[in-house]
Design a protein around this motif. Structure first.
Motif, PDB file in Angstrom:
ATOM      1  N   GLY A  67       0.842  -1.118   0.040  1.00 19.60           N
ATOM      2  CA  GLY A  67      -0.039   0.092   0.143  1.00 19.60           C
ATOM      3  C   GLY A  67       0.805   1.223   0.001  1.00 19.60           C
ATOM      4  N   LEU A  68       0.473   2.277  -0.823  1.00 19.48           N
ATOM      5  CA  LEU A  68       1.269   3.481  -0.986  1.00 19.48           C
ATOM      6  C   LEU A  68       0.218   4.597  -0.742  1.00 19.48           C
ATOM      7  CD1 LEU A  68       3.685   5.346  -1.436  1.00 19.48           C
ATOM      8  CD2 LEU A  68       3.222   4.700  -3.849  1.00 19.48           C
ATOM      9  N   ALA A  69       0.402   5.586  -0.054  1.00 16.60           N
ATOM     10  CA  ALA A  69      -0.577   6.720   0.017  1.00 16.60           C
ATOM     11  C   ALA A  69       0.110   8.003   0.163  1.00 16.60           C
ATOM     12  CB  ALA A  69      -1.629   6.626   1.086  1.00 16.60           C
ATOM     13  N   TYR A  70      -0.486   9.035  -0.225  1.00 20.09           N
ATOM     14  CA  TYR A  70      -0.090  10.328   0.186  1.00 20.09           C
ATOM     15  C   TYR A  70      -0.979  11.008   1.171  1.00 20.09           C
ATOM     16  CZ  TYR A  70       3.354   9.723  -3.798  1.00 20.09           C
ATOM     17  OH  TYR A  70       4.270   9.296  -4.292  1.00 20.09           O
ATOM     18  N   VAL A  71      -0.399  11.568   2.184  1.00 20.08           N
ATOM     19  CA  VAL A  71      -1.216  12.251   3.383  1.00 20.08           C
ATOM     20  C   VAL A  71      -0.780  13.778   3.430  1.00 20.08           C
ATOM     21  CG1 VAL A  71      -1.726  12.202   5.658  1.00 20.08           C
ATOM     22  CG2 VAL A  71      -0.977   9.930   4.567  1.00 20.08           C
ATOM     23  N   ARG A  72      -1.711  14.540   3.129  1.00 13.54           N
ATOM     24  CA  ARG A  72      -1.635  16.085   3.481  1.00 13.54           C
ATOM     25  C   ARG A  72      -2.052  16.218   4.846  1.00 13.54           C
ATOM     26  NH1 ARG A  72      -0.984  18.079  -1.761  1.00 13.54           N
ATOM     27  NH2 ARG A  72      -1.855  16.797  -3.394  1.00 13.54           N
ATOM     28  N   LEU A  73      -1.174  17.119   5.433  1.00 14.56           N
ATOM     29  CA  LEU A  73      -1.532  17.489   6.790  1.00 14.56           C
ATOM     30  C   LEU A  73      -1.447  19.055   6.897  1.00 14.56           C
ATOM     31  CD1 LEU A  73       1.108  15.201   8.592  1.00 14.56           C
ATOM     32  CD2 LEU A  73      -1.398  14.753   8.122  1.00 14.56           C
ATOM     33  N   GLN A  74      -2.559  19.462   7.418  1.00 17.29           N
ATOM     34  CA  GLN A  74      -2.625  20.882   8.023  1.00 17.29           C
ATOM     35  C   GLN A  74      -2.272  20.854   9.611  1.00 17.29           C
ATOM     36  OE1 GLN A  74      -6.572  22.169   7.163  1.00 17.29           O
ATOM     37  NE2 GLN A  74      -5.943  22.418   4.877  1.00 17.29           N
ATOM     38  N   LEU A  75      -1.325  21.784   9.883  1.00 14.09           N
ATOM     39  CA  LEU A  75      -0.782  21.858  11.127  1.00 14.09           C
ATOM     40  C   LEU A  75      -1.093  23.116  11.963  1.00 14.09           C
ATOM     41  CD1 LEU A  75       3.148  20.841  10.249  1.00 14.09           C
ATOM     42  CD2 LEU A  75       0.995  19.422  10.715  1.00 14.09           C
ATOM     43  N   ALA A  76      -0.962  22.936  13.408  1.00 14.86           N
ATOM     44  CA  ALA A  76      -1.302  24.191  14.244  1.00 14.86           C
ATOM     45  C   ALA A  76      -0.170  25.214  13.798  1.00 14.86           C
ATOM     46  CB  ALA A  76      -1.412  23.762  15.864  1.00 14.86           C
ATOM     47  N   LEU A 105       2.233  20.082   5.177  1.00 10.50           N
ATOM     48  CA  LEU A 105       3.155  18.929   4.890  1.00 10.50           C
ATOM     49  C   LEU A 105       2.382  17.671   4.091  1.00 10.50           C
ATOM     50  CD1 LEU A 105       4.358  18.105   8.440  1.00 10.50           C
ATOM     51  CD2 LEU A 105       5.659  19.230   6.865  1.00 10.50           C
ATOM     52  N   LEU A 106       3.202  17.326   3.141  1.00 11.97           N
ATOM     53  CA  LEU A 106       2.966  16.289   2.502  1.00 11.97           C
ATOM     54  C   LEU A 106       3.725  14.949   2.630  1.00 11.97           C
ATOM     55  CD1 LEU A 106       1.109  15.233  -0.192  1.00 11.97           C
ATOM     56  CD2 LEU A 106       3.047  15.888  -1.787  1.00 11.97           C
ATOM     57  N   CYS A 107       3.076  13.961   3.305  1.00 14.20           N
ATOM     58  CA  CYS A 107       3.734  12.828   3.488  1.00 14.20           C
ATOM     59  C   CYS A 107       3.424  11.601   2.622  1.00 14.20           C
ATOM     60  CB  CYS A 107       3.158  12.513   4.858  1.00 14.20           C
ATOM     61  SG  CYS A 107       3.411  13.681   6.091  1.00 14.20           S
ATOM     62  N   GLN A 108       4.743  10.614   2.315  1.00 20.29           N
ATOM     63  CA  GLN A 108       4.419   9.685   1.619  1.00 20.29           C
ATOM     64  C   GLN A 108       4.510   8.508   2.560  1.00 20.29           C
ATOM     65  OE1 GLN A 108       7.651   8.593  -1.121  1.00 20.29           O
ATOM     66  NE2 GLN A 108       6.197   7.262  -2.417  1.00 20.29           N
ATOM     67  N   GLU A 136      -4.807  10.468   0.043  1.00 20.38           N
ATOM     68  CA  GLU A 136      -4.893  10.006  -1.384  1.00 20.38           C
ATOM     69  C   GLU A 136      -4.187   8.519  -1.454  1.00 20.38           C
ATOM     70  OE1 GLU A 136      -3.559  13.255  -3.793  1.00 20.38           O
ATOM     71  OE2 GLU A 136      -4.708  14.487  -2.517  1.00 20.38           O
ATOM     72  N   VAL A 137      -4.886   7.425  -1.884  1.00 20.00           N
ATOM     73  CA  VAL A 137      -4.429   6.295  -1.752  1.00 20.00           C
ATOM     74  C   VAL A 137      -3.950   5.969  -3.364  1.00 20.00           C
ATOM     75  CG1 VAL A 137      -4.810   3.906  -1.613  1.00 20.00           C
ATOM     76  CG2 VAL A 137      -5.803   5.255   0.116  1.00 20.00           C
ATOM     77  N   VAL A 138      -2.707   5.454  -3.440  1.00 13.42           N
ATOM     78  CA  VAL A 138      -2.132   5.216  -4.814  1.00 13.42           C
ATOM     79  C   VAL A 138      -2.716   3.954  -5.393  1.00 13.42           C
ATOM     80  CG1 VAL A 138      -0.228   4.880  -6.050  1.00 13.42           C
ATOM     81  CG2 VAL A 138      -0.166   6.570  -4.527  1.00 13.42           C
ATOM     82  N   LEU A 139      -3.579   4.098  -6.434  1.00 16.33           N
ATOM     83  CA  LEU A 139      -3.849   2.689  -7.099  1.00 16.33           C
ATOM     84  C   LEU A 139      -2.983   1.791  -7.647  1.00 16.33           C
ATOM     85  CD1 LEU A 139      -7.433   3.916  -8.301  1.00 16.33           C
ATOM     86  CD2 LEU A 139      -6.906   2.899  -6.329  1.00 16.33           C
TER      87      LEU A 139
END
Length: 166
Positions: A67-76, A105-108, A136-139
């Motif tokens: 499984g591979l995904a990209y996670v966007r994070l909004q921070l304090a 942040l954009l995390c893999q 966002e999950v990578v297909l």
């Protein structure tokens, strides 16, 4: 800092990117230059920061993390460094980039399966400073990271400048 690259530098980079295990002697043979000349170019590329690593590329999918995904994070506000430190403690977070736009942040992220991805996401959103996330999950990966086309483009541009300078 941007290094000034010559045609030989680009040829060396292309060979290293395409066949990193071939070795300096083989690169020199293929390019028709002395081994010492090629070694000097490799050293120059390392000193200038263009060639940053000889690390092997390891595919997490082949190790059971399909499984591979990209996670966007909004921070304090003011939590960037603290959040990055917390994310570094999560082994499945394999890359973190500060970005401009709707996220900070954009995390893999890699995971064994969807259930494992959910577990990893829960760890991420529990990290200090994280206010919101989107995933966002990578297909499927259609184009793996590569710099070879970029090197070819730079080589072509260098040749064009050389022709125009004559």
């Amino acid at each position: 800092m941007s290094a000034t690259l010559e045609a030989l530098d680009l040829d060396v980079l292309r060979l290293i990117a395409e066949e990193p295990r071939a070795g300096v002697r083989e690169y020199a043979r293929r390019l028709g230059v002395a081994r010492a000349t090629l070694q000097a170019r490799v050293d120059k590329l390392q000193r200038s920061g263009v060639l940053v690593s000889w690390r092997p590329q390891i595919d997490p999918a082949a190790m059971g993390y399909a499984g591979l995904a990209y996670v966007r994070l909004q921070l304090a506000q003011g939590m960037l460094e603290r959040t990055v430190v917390a994310l570094a403690d999560i082994p499945e977070v394999v890359e973190v980039n500060a970005v401009a736009g709707n996220a900070d942040l954009l995390c893999q992220v890699v995971a064994k399966d969807n259930a494992d991805l959910e577990r990893v996401l829960q760890l991420i959103i529990a990290s200090d400073g994280v206010e919101r996330s989107s995933t966002e999950v990578v297909l499927s990966r259609r184009l793996k990271p590569t710099v070879v086309p970029l090197i070819a483009q730079m080589h072509s541009e260098l040749q064009q400048r050389t022709v125009l300078a004559r």
